[in-house]
Design an enzyme around this catalytic site. Sequence first.
Site, mmCIF file in Angstrom:
data_model
loop_
_atom_site.group_PDB
_atom_site.id
_atom_site.type_symbol
_atom_site.label_atom_id
_atom_site.label_comp_id
_atom_site.label_asym_id
_atom_site.label_seq_id
_atom_site.Cartn_x
_atom_site.Cartn_y
_atom_site.Cartn_z
ATOM 1 N N GLU A 199 64.828 19.772 -10.591
ATOM 2 C CA GLU A 199 64.992 19.027 -11.837
ATOM 3 C C GLU A 199 66.208 19.508 -12.621
ATOM 4 O O GLU A 199 66.923 18.709 -13.230
ATOM 5 C CB GLU A 199 63.735 19.190 -12.686
ATOM 6 C CG GLU A 199 63.761 18.458 -14.008
ATOM 7 C CD GLU A 199 62.429 18.542 -14.736
ATOM 8 O OE1 GLU A 199 62.217 17.746 -15.664
ATOM 9 O OE2 GLU A 199 61.601 19.411 -14.375
ATOM 10 N N GLU A 229 52.405 15.595 -15.093
ATOM 11 C CA GLU A 229 53.284 14.478 -15.437
ATOM 12 C C GLU A 229 53.158 13.424 -14.343
ATOM 13 O O GLU A 229 52.353 12.533 -14.448
ATOM 14 C CB GLU A 229 54.724 14.969 -15.611
ATOM 15 C CG GLU A 229 55.571 14.021 -16.426
ATOM 16 C CD GLU A 229 56.799 14.718 -17.015
ATOM 17 O OE1 GLU A 229 57.711 14.014 -17.424
ATOM 18 O OE2 GLU A 229 56.824 15.971 -17.052
#
Length: 895
Positions: free
Chosen positions: A760, A466
């Site tokens: 996260e 990502e």
Amino acid sequence: MKLTQLKVNHLKNPLGFSVKNPSFSFQVAESSGSTLKAARIRIAEKEDMSELLYDSGMREDISSLSFVPETELEGGKRYYWDVTAQADDGDQGTSAVEWFEGGCGENWNADWITSPLGKEIQPVMYRKFRLEEKEASQIVSARLYISGLGVYEACLNGEKAGDEYLAPFYNDYRFWIQYQTYDVTQQLKPGENVLSVMLGDGWYKGRFSYLDEARVKEIYGDDFLLTAQLLITFGDGTRQMITTDETWKCISSPVLFSNIYDGEVYDAGREIWDRDACRLAEGVEEASVPAVRAAAPEGKLTERMSVPVRIHERFSPASLLITPAGEQVLDFGQEITGWVEFDCRAEKGTEITLQYGEILQDDNFYRDNLRTAKAEYTYIADGEKRHVRPHFTFYGFRYVKVSGITLVQDMLSSFHFEACAVYSSLERTGSVTTSDDKINRLFENTVWGQKGNFLDVPTDCPQRDERLGWTGDAQVFCATACFHMDTAAFYHKYLKDMRYEQEINGGSVPYVVPDVLSAARENMGQEAPDITENIWGESGSCAWGDAATVIPWTVYQFYGDKTQLEENYENMKLWTDFIIHMDETYCGGGRLWQIGFHFADWLALDNPDKKSCFGRTDPYYVASVYYLYSALLTAKAAGVLGKTEDQAYYEKVAEEVREAIRREYITATGRVAIDTQTALVLALYFDIVPEPFKERTAKRLKEMLEENGMHLNTGFVGTAYLCKALTKAGLSGEAYTLLFKEDFPSWLYEVNMGATTVWERWNSVLPDGKISDTGMNSLNHYAYGAVSEWIYRSVCGIAPDESTAGFKKAVLAPCPDERFQWVKGEYASASGLYRSGWEFEGDHILYEAEIPFDCTAEFLVPEGMAVKSVNGTPAEERERLPLKKGVYRLILEKV
């Protein structure tokens, strides 16, 4: 008087940045006076400041935060400048002379060239040239202006040009391509010289983005491209220019493979430079082929805006682990972004592989949470002793598995393994230390989250497939980032990319900037998603898109540069007008944003569907709140810039939105209709609840926390405002309780589980040490680290006063809590150094503060306390205490 922090466009001695309308700033670090009366800025072409090109004269309208001189400057020249300042008491001083130098401006004479070896073979392109002894002795300066796609490293006579990595960095190459400027004067020599450039895939042509299971590559282009010009200036004023053209040669690189996600394979046997003989290695010229002239890429070649990406810290292994699976794993003790370097002398053909991971599982090496990213480095030895490092990739890691060589603890030092932390060169400006070691660790985790994700672009994560510039993460963390580091130049570049994207999207802001998602989708021949549908698309989500208003306004508040605000006002206006368009075109003009897809309170824990990433708070409520917020911020910016019509318009829109939210989501008796922690937090923080009902809303928020065992369940949006909203509502004690919570979910739960960055998810790692999910689970994701903004503002008590900008005025509003014995904080603002801290001493609190030159502050006396003395002098009882430049010791006692 002592003057420091001389910067041009918020950078010290910038090389290769545009000199069009430069903004000059400085600080007065020491003076007998209190305020700045006048200043003078001079610019010259000579370091002794003779033959001035510009002299402002002593002027009272020069701000230390930003001054744009009324003069035209040229690229390709080094300019020198100084500042003379005068204080209110007549104290005066002149700074040391500093310099700045632009790129070559419009004087670009070089061709774009490419390699004929094929798009899969990573090339080295080079050019030989000679300098006679007399010529070499007369060289005054040499500048290499260069850009290469995907990424490049340039060498002159085998020595790397500059100390930066991963140039030309990452922006939307469809619109602009940066070139860099290197001072290579000292690298030239008499006789034969060789300028060589090695190219890798990078963001430009390597696989990138999460689309199509992260298999999309060649998003911006499919050829390796290079343009460069080496300008050598001699003492008599003559110049020699060496440019890229068809006389350059190509050969396959020692880098057999590279990309951002998967890593690199390096064959030392293919090195083109003989370091002992200081010349091209034997057989290189015979194996080389001519370069080919190429069409220029789509984006315009432009002077750089990216802050240099460099190595900032180096870590030796904390330990060598032999895992139950028999693996050799180096633990560096800290999660970082970058790579590992080492010294190697292995037999020719030996393959040494380094694999990177964030966490161990069952005491074994683990990297499944990286998804498809291989995150490896393979080195193929040539039998010579070499220093080994990657060139065209980076990793997010703490642990490195080593295979191909045998490691023994006693012999480990011979390899000199070092983990290198690589990120944009941002000056550290803020720090907080407390009497609690776990809180200190949490705070530093938020700093390391920023370091690890501020590699040219503010990314979501640095390790999996990502590593994108997610706007929602950037938005909620922006103020924390500005406290931690000087981010003015960093965000300036990010906002330029955002503006390019908005201009082709009707003002809508992409989920990620640069917008690789739309570029990849276009390459795959797919149609753009319908922005009015509630489906995951590419742009237009609340909280994410509001980065276009929140970041420019926050940057202005922290750094006070009106020229930047003027430039970024276009971002703000485009985004707010986009929301208004969505409202008036698709929602009936009712001043509610009730259409489209929104991440909203992403990753909140309150959704009954525990497999969902979406929070329970109505996304259209969150969207409408951000509608209000963006309209307000755009109105404020318009006011600062003197755009009175815009200001009145956006103020009117904001008030209409507030009233519409109240009608839709607040009952007649003052109850917030959406009963979630995040909904109540937003209602309190953004003054959506009418004044008579705020106490009721605060009481309900407290009840909800208590019902959840005094645990939060907020996501990206709610967490950013949670502690600030509680403090605003008079519930700072509850905010402290959340801060000090140690079981799941909480910030200190992560610390107790060994985190050295911010996760996260609240449950990225389960209490038994197992990673909770591999689909989307980063252990270095800074969004929840936004709590550090509250620590600065309300624990230490350092915050900007919105009535001014650039911290010319601060609000000191600490909320002491006995769970700390003491707290110390400091912030090196754009105006100077603030210090603020407190300590419990018996039955009173000692509060200490320092206010810099030309600044004032207002100390807000903590609730339930009174100031008994200031610097030993009894104080009048008051709620607010004005402070000017100086050092203060206040004694606070309970009322």
